[in-house]
Design an enzyme around this catalytic site. Sequence first.
Site, short mmCIF file in Angstrom:
data_model
loop_
_atom_site.label_atom_id
_atom_site.label_comp_id
_atom_site.label_asym_id
_atom_site.label_seq_id
_atom_site.Cartn_x
_atom_site.Cartn_y
_atom_site.Cartn_z
N GLU A 1 8.47 -2.34 -5.31
CA GLU A 1 8.97 -1.25 -4.76
C GLU A 1 7.44 -0.27 -4.92
OE1 GLU A 1 11.02 -0.40 -2.82
OE2 GLU A 1 12.70 -1.77 -3.33
N CYS B 1 8.15 8.37 -4.60
CA CYS B 1 7.65 7.54 -3.73
C CYS B 1 8.02 7.59 -2.15
CB CYS B 1 8.23 5.85 -3.82
SG CYS B 1 9.98 5.75 -4.07
N SER C 1 2.56 1.82 -8.08
CA SER C 1 1.70 1.78 -7.10
C SER C 1 1.38 0.68 -6.38
CB SER C 1 0.42 2.46 -7.47
OG SER C 1 -0.40 1.43 -8.50
#
Length: 502
Positions: free
Chosen positions: A257, A291, A236
Amino acid sequence: MGNTAAQARKLLADFGNTVPLEAGDLAVHSPIDGARLANLRSSTPTEVEATVAAAQAAFLAWRMVPAPRRGELVRRFGEALRRHKVELAELVTIESGKIRTEALGEVQEMIDICDFAVGLSRQLYGLTIASERPRHRLMETWHPLGVCGVITAFNFPVAVWAWNTALALVCGDAVVWKPSEKTPLTALACHALLATVADELPEAPAGLSAVLPGGSAVGTALTDNPEVALLSATGSSAMGRAVAPRVAARFGRCLLELGGNNGMIVTPTADLDLALRAIVFAAAGTAGQRCTSLRRLFVHESVAPVLLPRLVHAYASLVVGDPRRDGVLIGPLIDAAAFAAHQSALLAASADGGRIHGGESVSVQGAVGGFYVRPALVEMPRQTSLVSQETFAPILYVMTYRELVAAIELHNAVPQGLASAIFTSDLREMELFLSACGSDCGIANVNIGTSGAEIGGAFGGEKASGGGREAGSDAWKSYMRRATNTINYSRELPLAQGVTFF
């Protein structure tokens, strides 16, 4: 479909795992039915330190192995993955809840990055640069960096590790992996497979690759260790905010990421058949737990009356259930916390004036302990603060627009900047979206969805999505250090910029 715990244990044994599965505090459950798969022992801070020290020793030897020989290890690992693709994908499904085809696709990503890295092992090129001084050569060389720490998330339990590890190994680095505490069994399987391959290669030193199961304390210990030259962390945006300053404080490198609140624009000239398929997969695939999942859809007001009913119908037809079963397209959410976040977001959307299609809880036979929901399509009157947040669940917020410039502004008006897409047949609209004043994301697509990136391109985002790049293109440079070299082959000592001294 069989007991998930028994299946997982058999698969781990077949991979050659030697880590005890009933030895500790880390309870691992399958999201399919809530069954407990194992109780692993979390790594201690002392073990993290010792593992990193062993990796550093391995790095000192591995960095001197010629890069093509390092590539041979990755080539053999890729071949092993080909042989065990189905079994590893089955374990991914049991532990993460992905449907079979997506789990197989994830293992295929591992194979693909191995192929990419093997070729790269003969292409770690530097530059020769024109020198302003006579009889001088100016060039750059690339050298192995050190120990790479890799922290992965549950939603891609093996592929993201492989993106990092395949490149790190051919670049001459050692790798220490802290998998998600929700999906450590797939990590143990991958580690056992790589260890078997490494044992066959005399140049591969002990400690070159390691796995450290555990929770946030293990991640913190890895983050703070000064011998971890690069920390690649997936998770996150909140996790990134915690990790980045800790690594920076010790002058380490970070490759982050993080979250994505990905958007798509559908223009009046869009091929709606194409757009429909792309939207459904990008928004509902992996139960919205990518994501790169599509979370915001901006549809031109002239085509919304045609597209939205088709989307509602498509969503209603999606089969939700046990991801091991044929025909199932939507598996479970990872756990109770994800389900609670899903329900909370839908309540807030309704309070903001959203019109919700789907989103209800689904009962699945034989999966009493799993959390299954029907993907939700939410017509929103505007982009509220809720829409600007990322909810890691299959919720797609739909809004209409009139002018493309305004749609792009709304698209960019969120903290995240990972993946984006536009569906159009107008060349000017396409070029505007891809221009400097278009999408502000690291990934900008035309007539294809936001998810499903190929390994040949660099993967990553901007803003609160982290700014790191993994996989293809020149992402390998993150795993190496650059040296600029000047060689004087004259008998003079001219200084740069015409400086005279002594």
